[in-house]
Design a protein around this motif. Structure first.
Motif, short mmCIF file in Angstrom:
data_model
loop_
_atom_site.label_atom_id
_atom_site.label_comp_id
_atom_site.label_asym_id
_atom_site.label_seq_id
_atom_site.Cartn_x
_atom_site.Cartn_y
_atom_site.Cartn_z
N GLU A 111 8.93 -6.94 -7.61
CA GLU A 111 8.80 -6.64 -9.04
C GLU A 111 7.34 -6.61 -9.45
OE1 GLU A 111 12.75 -8.89 -10.57
OE2 GLU A 111 11.08 -8.80 -11.97
N GLU A 112 6.55 -7.53 -8.89
CA GLU A 112 5.13 -7.59 -9.23
C GLU A 112 4.42 -6.31 -8.79
OE1 GLU A 112 2.81 -10.51 -7.22
OE2 GLU A 112 1.15 -10.32 -8.62
N GLU A 113 4.81 -5.79 -7.63
CA GLU A 113 4.19 -4.54 -7.16
C GLU A 113 4.50 -3.39 -8.11
OE1 GLU A 113 3.78 -5.06 -2.35
OE2 GLU A 113 5.76 -4.54 -3.14
N ILE A 114 5.73 -3.36 -8.59
CA ILE A 114 6.10 -2.30 -9.53
C ILE A 114 5.29 -2.43 -10.82
CG2 ILE A 114 8.01 -1.54 -11.04
CD1 ILE A 114 9.80 -1.93 -8.54
N GLU A 115 5.15 -3.66 -11.27
CA GLU A 115 4.36 -3.91 -12.48
C GLU A 115 2.92 -3.47 -12.27
OE1 GLU A 115 2.92 -7.78 -14.94
OE2 GLU A 115 4.73 -8.00 -13.72
N GLN A 116 2.37 -3.75 -11.09
CA GLN A 116 0.98 -3.39 -10.81
C GLN A 116 0.79 -1.87 -10.75
OE1 GLN A 116 -0.18 -5.59 -7.32
NE2 GLN A 116 -0.28 -7.53 -8.42
N VAL A 117 1.77 -1.19 -10.17
CA VAL A 117 1.70 0.28 -10.13
C VAL A 117 1.71 0.83 -11.55
CG1 VAL A 117 2.96 2.38 -9.48
CG2 VAL A 117 2.69 0.53 -7.82
N LEU A 118 2.57 0.29 -12.39
CA LEU A 118 2.66 0.78 -13.77
C LEU A 118 1.37 0.49 -14.54
CD1 LEU A 118 6.37 -0.14 -14.58
CD2 LEU A 118 5.41 2.15 -14.23
N LEU A 119 0.74 -0.65 -14.27
CA LEU A 119 -0.54 -0.96 -14.92
C LEU A 119 -1.62 0.03 -14.48
CD1 LEU A 119 -0.58 -4.87 -14.73
CD2 LEU A 119 -0.48 -3.47 -16.80
N ALA A 120 -1.59 0.36 -13.19
CA ALA A 120 -2.59 1.31 -12.67
C ALA A 120 -2.38 2.69 -13.30
CB ALA A 120 -2.47 1.39 -11.16
N VAL A 121 -1.12 3.12 -13.39
CA VAL A 121 -0.85 4.44 -14.00
C VAL A 121 -1.22 4.40 -15.49
CG1 VAL A 121 0.93 6.16 -14.53
CG2 VAL A 121 0.95 5.00 -12.31
N ARG A 122 -0.98 3.25 -16.14
CA ARG A 122 -1.38 3.12 -17.54
C ARG A 122 -2.90 3.33 -17.68
NH1 ARG A 122 -1.85 -2.62 -20.00
NH2 ARG A 122 -3.75 -2.33 -18.81
N ASP A 123 -3.68 2.70 -16.80
CA ASP A 123 -5.14 2.88 -16.83
C ASP A 123 -5.49 4.37 -16.69
OD1 ASP A 123 -5.41 0.19 -17.08
OD2 ASP A 123 -6.18 -0.15 -15.04
N LEU A 124 -4.75 5.03 -15.81
CA LEU A 124 -5.00 6.46 -15.54
C LEU A 124 -4.72 7.28 -16.79
CD1 LEU A 124 -5.78 8.01 -12.96
CD2 LEU A 124 -3.35 8.21 -12.45
N VAL A 125 -3.58 7.00 -17.41
CA VAL A 125 -3.19 7.74 -18.62
C VAL A 125 -4.20 7.52 -19.73
CG1 VAL A 125 -1.42 7.87 -20.43
CG2 VAL A 125 -0.73 7.75 -18.03
N GLU A 126 -4.69 6.28 -19.84
CA GLU A 126 -5.60 5.94 -20.93
C GLU A 126 -7.07 6.21 -20.61
OE1 GLU A 126 -4.72 1.85 -21.69
OE2 GLU A 126 -2.81 2.29 -22.69
N SER A 127 -7.35 6.74 -19.42
CA SER A 127 -8.74 6.85 -18.97
C SER A 127 -9.51 7.96 -19.65
CB SER A 127 -8.76 7.09 -17.47
OG SER A 127 -8.23 8.37 -17.19
N GLY A 128 -8.80 8.93 -20.19
CA GLY A 128 -9.49 10.07 -20.80
C GLY A 128 -10.06 11.03 -19.77
N LEU A 129 -9.57 10.97 -18.55
CA LEU A 129 -10.02 11.90 -17.51
C LEU A 129 -9.71 13.34 -17.90
CD1 LEU A 129 -9.09 10.43 -14.00
CD2 LEU A 129 -11.37 10.88 -14.88
#
Lengths: 379, 93
Positions: free
Chosen positions: A361-379
């Motif tokens: 579950e923690e790995e899934i949470e970490q993946v979602l946090l990483a994708v969140r950073d990506l979405v919010e990055s303004g790339l």
């Protein structure tokens, strides 16, 4: 931000990892031990291939272990089946857009030899529509149908009992690719009346790379795609007629098969919690959707595989950051299944995450946090 | 500077992506890229950069010594040769 201390492995649809520790121990033990006797058989003989066949029979849902030939991988098995099946110029093979290149490329070669190959599209989640399949069987009257049990891109599982019945009604034999499902969801080859099935040991069976093979139903005779030594009946100019020897030329990958045997025994003692894995996959899928990602979510049965894209960010950039900045091991691109991309509306390919029984579950949470950073990055 | 180059094997159609291992980090490399359009993004766990000049774009992790270049379809061999010549002629400090 939460710390990311270890790589997160989500490429299990390619090769599963981690493996139970017994797998590596068995390979090491096999390589450290003097090889078996030069003659096969005998009361005292431990034949690892025979043991693997016996373990596999239960998983494949077949009665006769000897009908399974063991080789290098699914590609080996698919090549044995596709090139060994008695087809002649003018015959038709029916297949789908969801197939892997391990099916597509042998079929392209058959086309060059005058075999007609008909390919039907799949739905927007990568699943074969039973009505399209049944209609294609009626129209094209194929001699052989080749079909994947589940898409390696979207995880969508096909209803094999229905599709096999349609193939049978049309008088066709069915070759099923269970690379993505064996060890993950139930496979019932005899019950479904499947004629041939190719599988691999290094995905959800948790074994080493270099293991896999093909099941061929009793009474169906394949022409061996590879010929050579068998260690027995050496006076014959052709391969022995009986299975599995008929398709097993050359020395087998004994150390890796010891690893696969250990994996199969471990899995039998530690059954996969399918519901838990489905729940993990659902949690990841819902999380990605909430972040605004485009996710392919099949209705109904699916394997723990998710394809997605992040709006406004190229697949390659997104994957480079998820792997380079967050140590998330995943797969991008066409996933060796180029024909499915147009059907699922992902012509440029996808980012694929594939879970295993060891995903936390923690790995899934970490993946979602990483994708969140990506979405919010303004790339 | 000396570099080690390897094609990235991936599953995209017509991919021309190469990785270069350099004797300097991405952060230090940026100091050599005068006149390039440089962007840094520090929102990720390991911050990243991109540097663009014409059709050529270099990407990587600021703290890592490996950069990635996805060469454009048109004239990719020329661009690859151009970048590699520039790397070879640039003295690592």
């Amino acid at each position: 931000m939460k710390s990311f201390e270890h790589p997160i492995y989500m490429n299990n649809a390619a090769t599963s990892w981690p493996k139970p520790p017994q797998v590596a121990e068995a390979v090491f033990e096999a390589l450290s031990t003097m090889p078996g006797e030069t003659n096969r058989g005998g009361v005292a003989d431990f034949d690892v291939f025979e043991e693997v066949r016996t373990e596999l029979a239960g998983l494949l849902g077949i009665d006769a272990p000897c009908q399974t030939a063991l080789g290098a991988n699914s590609t080996w098995g698919l090549n044995q089946a596709i090139f060994g099946y008695p087809l002649k110029p003018g015959d038709t093979v029916l297949t789908t857009h969801a197939e892997h290149n391990a099916v597509l490329r042998p079929l392209y070669m058959l086309e060059q030899k005058g075999i007609q190959v008909k390919r039907i599209s799949v739905d927007e989640t990568g699943r074969v529509r039973p009505e399209d399949w049944a209609e294609a069987v009626k129209i094209y009257r194929p001699k052989l149908c080749v079909l994947t049990h589940a898409s390696n891109v979207t995880g969508a599982v096909n209803d094999i009992s229905v599709l096999a019945e349609a193939a049978k009604e049309g008088g066709a034999d069915l070759l099923l690719d269970v690379s993505q499902t064996l060890g993950c969801i139930p496979v019932r080859l005899s019950e479904w009346k499947v004629d041939m099935a190719a599988f691999t040991g290094h995905k959800y069976l948790l074994g080493p790379q270099g293991t896999g093979g093909v099941y061929v139903r009793e009474g169906l005779h394949l022409h061996p795609h590879m010929v050579g030594g068998t260690g027995v009946k050496s006076d014959l100019k052709e391969m022995p007629e009986e299975m599995p020897l008929h398709l097993e030329a050359g020395t087998g990958n004994e150390p890796s098969y010891h690893g696969l045997l250990a994996a199969l025994r471990w899995s039998r003692q530690h059954p996969l919690d399918e519901k838990d894995l489905q729940e993990q996959t659902r949690r990841l899928s819902e999380g990605l959707l909430k972040l605004g990602c485009r996710v392919i979510v099949p209705d109904g049965p699916s394997t723990p595989v998710l394809s997605f894209t992040v709006p406004g960010i190229s697949i390659q950039d997104a994957a480079d950051i998820l792997t380079g900045s967050y140590d998330i091991i995943l797969r991008t691109g066409l996933h060796c299944a180029p024909d499915i991309m147009e059907d699922i509306g992902m012509q440029g390919g996808t980012i694929r995450l594939s879970l295993s029984r060891f995903t936390t579950e923690e790995e899934i949470e970490q993946v979602l946090l990483a994708v969140r950073d990506l979405v919010e990055s303004g790339l | 500077m000396k570099y080690r180059c390897k094609k990235v094997e991936n599953c995209f159609a017509g991919a021309r992506t190469y990785e270069y291992e350099l004797p300097v980090t991405g952060q230090k490399l940026l100091a050599y890229l005068k006149g390039w359009d440089i962007r840094e993004n520090h929102k990720f766990r390991r911050p990243v950069f991109s540097a663009k000049q014409g059709a050529l774009e270099i990407k990587g992790i600021l703290a890592a010594c490996v950069i990635k270049v996805n060469y454009p379809a048109a004239g990719w061999e020329y661009e690859k040769e151009r970048l590699e010549r520039w790397l070879a002629e640039t003295e690592a400090r």
